[in-house]
Design an enzyme around this catalytic site. Structure first.
Site, PDB file in Angstrom:
ATOM      1  N   HIS A 185     -44.357 -49.386 -19.720  1.00  0.00           N
ATOM      2  CA  HIS A 185     -44.839 -48.340 -18.800  1.00  0.00           C
ATOM      3  C   HIS A 185     -45.062 -48.914 -17.401  1.00  0.00           C
ATOM      4  O   HIS A 185     -44.671 -48.320 -16.396  1.00  0.00           O
ATOM      5  CB  HIS A 185     -46.179 -47.779 -19.295  1.00  0.00           C
ATOM      6  N   HIS A 226     -45.396 -52.676 -25.206  1.00  0.00           N
ATOM      7  CA  HIS A 226     -45.310 -51.234 -24.962  1.00  0.00           C
ATOM      8  C   HIS A 226     -45.911 -50.869 -23.600  1.00  0.00           C
ATOM      9  O   HIS A 226     -45.274 -50.207 -22.772  1.00  0.00           O
ATOM     10  CB  HIS A 226     -46.036 -50.479 -26.084  1.00  0.00           C
ATOM     11  N   GLU A 227     -47.142 -51.312 -23.371  1.00  0.00           N
ATOM     12  CA  GLU A 227     -47.824 -50.943 -22.119  1.00  0.00           C
ATOM     13  C   GLU A 227     -47.150 -51.594 -20.905  1.00  0.00           C
ATOM     14  O   GLU A 227     -47.111 -50.996 -19.826  1.00  0.00           O
ATOM     15  CB  GLU A 227     -49.312 -51.322 -22.192  1.00  0.00           C
ATOM     16  N   HIS A 244     -41.927 -49.650 -15.464  1.00  0.00           N
ATOM     17  CA  HIS A 244     -41.305 -48.388 -15.044  1.00  0.00           C
ATOM     18  C   HIS A 244     -41.911 -47.935 -13.708  1.00  0.00           C
ATOM     19  O   HIS A 244     -41.229 -47.374 -12.851  1.00  0.00           O
ATOM     20  CB  HIS A 244     -41.525 -47.317 -16.124  1.00  0.00           C
TER      21      HIS A 244
END
Length: 654
Positions: free
Chosen positions: A448, A444-445, A451
């Site tokens: 980020h 998940h991290e 991105h």
């Protein structure tokens, strides 16, 4: 190429910050003195000034979260009013606002779409900062912004202190015998020649005890300590709500929720409420069934007064019974470095990016630093800090430090970011062995981080995660999360840390099948948080009792178990009181529709390592940062609108 992480002069940060801001004021004054202002001679250098300030202040605020001490708190508190005053001063500067409006009007036909987006965002943000207001109101807004920043920091500090100050000491081995050896080893200490065990409110320790301890009363004791942390935050919440209400009324909004939506993809308050309630109503019937299964299992142990503090323990028992899934069985297969190396291999297969470990200064000896390259060219740097520490705030997050952009003298600046987690600690005898849920968090991290780090946008204010609407910023992180449940992806790193044996198909299948275990319960829990948050900011709740009443009403409609009255969940809800999620917690579910649908395209392609699709996603979504609205980027990637059903299917709700 990269700035090194260096805070040797931390104590003098406020003095240095003053110097940088003074220089920035002077530079802005010179920009405003330019007679014929253009995008090139005004907007580009204005962005660079902002970037330089962010690059200086980010490590100072970051260190207070990852290596908290009296010094870091003192420095944070010294720097906060200085930067808040400067930001208010800039964001309310009518001359900058007028210059941007002038350039937008004058160069509209010659600017590209990304430059137009920079101006559109900046002009909107100046207006949301009260740039058009009279002097007294501007001054009041400046005071409010500073007070709000200080209160948010206090909220976070209170929570950290409360978390650190409590420990549950267990002397009777019967109370810990169900707890895995690796967790017991971390909890064990010897006092007066006797072995004892210390459990804390830090996540790895708390989860281990709540999930595996056979002592119902001790579980209740720890649960109560966790859910009653920082009672003083109740008054801080009252003050935060009052000040936010005052701020948005000055700016002409009817409530804070309306103000929050001004920078998001969702169009109206009704649209958000309707979306959440529809999702909640679809998930609730199945959530009730899932909860009944837990209660039935507890009934076999003679428990007919089921409590909230029993959920983790009986959920784990039920999961084991239904899927023969014991999360502890998997931990030796998820050794931290093995997971990272396999994860990097997956990212290479998907996005053609390579991670190379480098020796570089960081804030703790366990932080790992990597350069990221693409086609043999270094494009970014990432700092990875995964293990829990008593001086680190709870949770997991990504923090962007530098952005990718092209400078006014045509040089490329490379991006950097931090990933922070609170995973099980390594010791001299045992490496850091992750739970699968930790692996999911890491994916998940990293979503980020990529991105931000894979941006190819020349303008810093819309590069990486800058300028991305808050309710879609979770799209890339949730998208990557889904791959952490794929068999072929797991086989890249699920290797026993002692034997090197790869996790077998049967064990992996159990993990995948268990993915949707209690997924409907998890959905209604997220709906509970999101509706409480959004409704809280639709009108002014002045007292703790009113806030509790609202939370109770939301729970009445969507929760499957009502927690005990002593549970003050709101006093620890950092996302909305000490983070950026005020009236925006719905974003997790809003973005999940996009992420589930994007992932579904890989499933439908029949190849989870579909590099053609992976590179298209990198090009259409990740490389574009905040330079276009996410609905347009998603459409460019999928060639259609997103479908809510993909999320409901993946979660096993339909």
């Amino acid at each position: 190429m990269f700035c090194e992480f260096n805070l040797e002069n931390l104590e003098n940060s406020s003095v240095e910050l003053e110097k940088i801001l003074e220089q920035s004021r002077e530079e802005i004054k010179n920009l405003l003195a330019i007679e014929n202002k253009t995008y090139k001679n005004f907007v580009l250098p204005f962005q660079e000034i902002g970037e330089r300030i962010n690059e200086f202040i980010t490590p100072i605020f970051h260190i207070d979260s990852v290596k908290n001490s009296e010094i870091t708190s003192k420095v944070y508190e010294e720097c906060l009013p200085i930067i808040s005053k400067y930001e208010s001063e800039i964001s309310q500067n009518e001359n900058i606002y007028s210059a941007l409006k002038y350039i937008q009007y004058n160069e509209n036909n010659t600017l590209n779409s990304i430059q137009k987006k920079v101006l559109e965002n900046e002009i909107r943000d100046f207006e949301l900062s009260g740039c058009n207001l009279e002097k007294e109101k501007k001054q009041r807004l400046e005071e409010l912004d500073l007070q709000l920043s200080e209160l948010s920091h206090k909220f976070s500090q209170n929570l950290l202190k409360a978390t650190n100050s409590y420990s549950l000491i267990i002397e009777n081995f019967e109370d810990v015998k169900g707890i895995p050896d690796s967790d017991l080893e971390l909890a064990k200490f010897v006092e007066d020649g006797k072995s004892k065990y210390k459990f804390t409110l830090h996540m790895p320790s708390y989860i281990a005890f709540m999930t595996y301890s056979t002592s119902r009363e001790k579980r209740e004791e720890l649960y109560k300590a966790y859910t009653t942390r920082a009672p003083e935050n109740g008054k801080i919440i009252e003050e935060l709500l009052k000040l936010k209400e005052e701020k948005v009324k000055i700016l002409g909004f009817s409530n804070f929720a309306q103000y929050s939506l001004a920078t998001k993809m969702a169009k109206s308050e009704d649209e958000v409420i309707k979306f959440l309630e529809e999702l909640g109503n679809k998930a609730k019937p199945k959530a009730i069934k899932e909860f009944e299964e837990i209660k039935e299992l507890a009934l076999k142990d003679g428990i007919n007064d089921f409590r909230a503090s029993d959920i983790a323990f009986y959920s784990e028992k039920l999961k084991k019974a239904q899927y023969d899934l014991d999360e502890e069985y998997y931990r030796p297969y998820f050794e931290q470095n093995s997971v990272l190396n396999g994860f990097f291999e997956f990212l290479y297969k998907m996005f053609n990016i390579k991670f190379t470990k480098v020796e570089s200064k960081a804030w703790d000896e366990k932080v790992q630093v990597y350069n990221i390259s693409e086609n043999n060219q270094i494009i970014a740097r990432i700092y990875i800090d995964l293990e829990s520490r008593s001086d680190k705030r709870g949770g997991a997050w990504m923090n962007n430090w530098h952005s990718y952009y092209r400078t006014s003298d045509d040089k490329i600046k490379l991006p950097t970011a931090y990933i922070v987690g609170n995973f099980p600690q390594s010791t001299k005898d045992i490496p850091s062995l992750l739970r699968h849920s930790d692996v999911v968090t890491l994916f998940h991290e990293m979503g980020h981080a990529l991105h931000h780090l894979l941006s190819k946008v020349d303008e810093p204010f819309v590069s990486g995660i800058s300028g991305v609407a808050w309710d879609v910023v979770e799209f890339p992180s949730q998208f990557l999360e889904y791959f952490s449940y794929d068999k072929d992806v797991l086989k890249l790193f699920a290797k026993h840390y002692k034997t090197g044996e790869v996790l077998d198909d049967e064990a992996i299948n159990r993990l995948i099948k268990a993915r949707n275990f209690q997924s409907s319960m998890a959905t209604v829990r997220q709906i509970e948080f999101a509706l409480f948050d959004f409704k809280l900011y639709q009108e002014l709740y002045k007292k703790e009792e009113q806030i509790q009443k609202l939370l109770d009403e939301v729970r009445e409609k969507f929760a499957v178990i009502i927690p005990p009255s002593y549970n003050k969940f709101q006093n620890g809800f950092s996302h909305i009181f000490a983070g950026g999620y005020s009236a925006g917690y719905y974003s997790y579910k809003w973005a999940e529709v996009l992420s589930a649908d994007a992932f579904y395209m890989f499933i439908e392609s029949g190849n989870i390592f579909n590099q053609e699709l992976g590179l298209k996603y990198k090009e259409c979504v990740l490389s574009k940062g905040g330079s276009y609205n996410m609905d347009k980027l998603f459409y460019n990637f999928a060639k259609r609108e997103p479908k809510v059903d993909s999320l409901l299917k993946i979660d096993g709700i339909i």
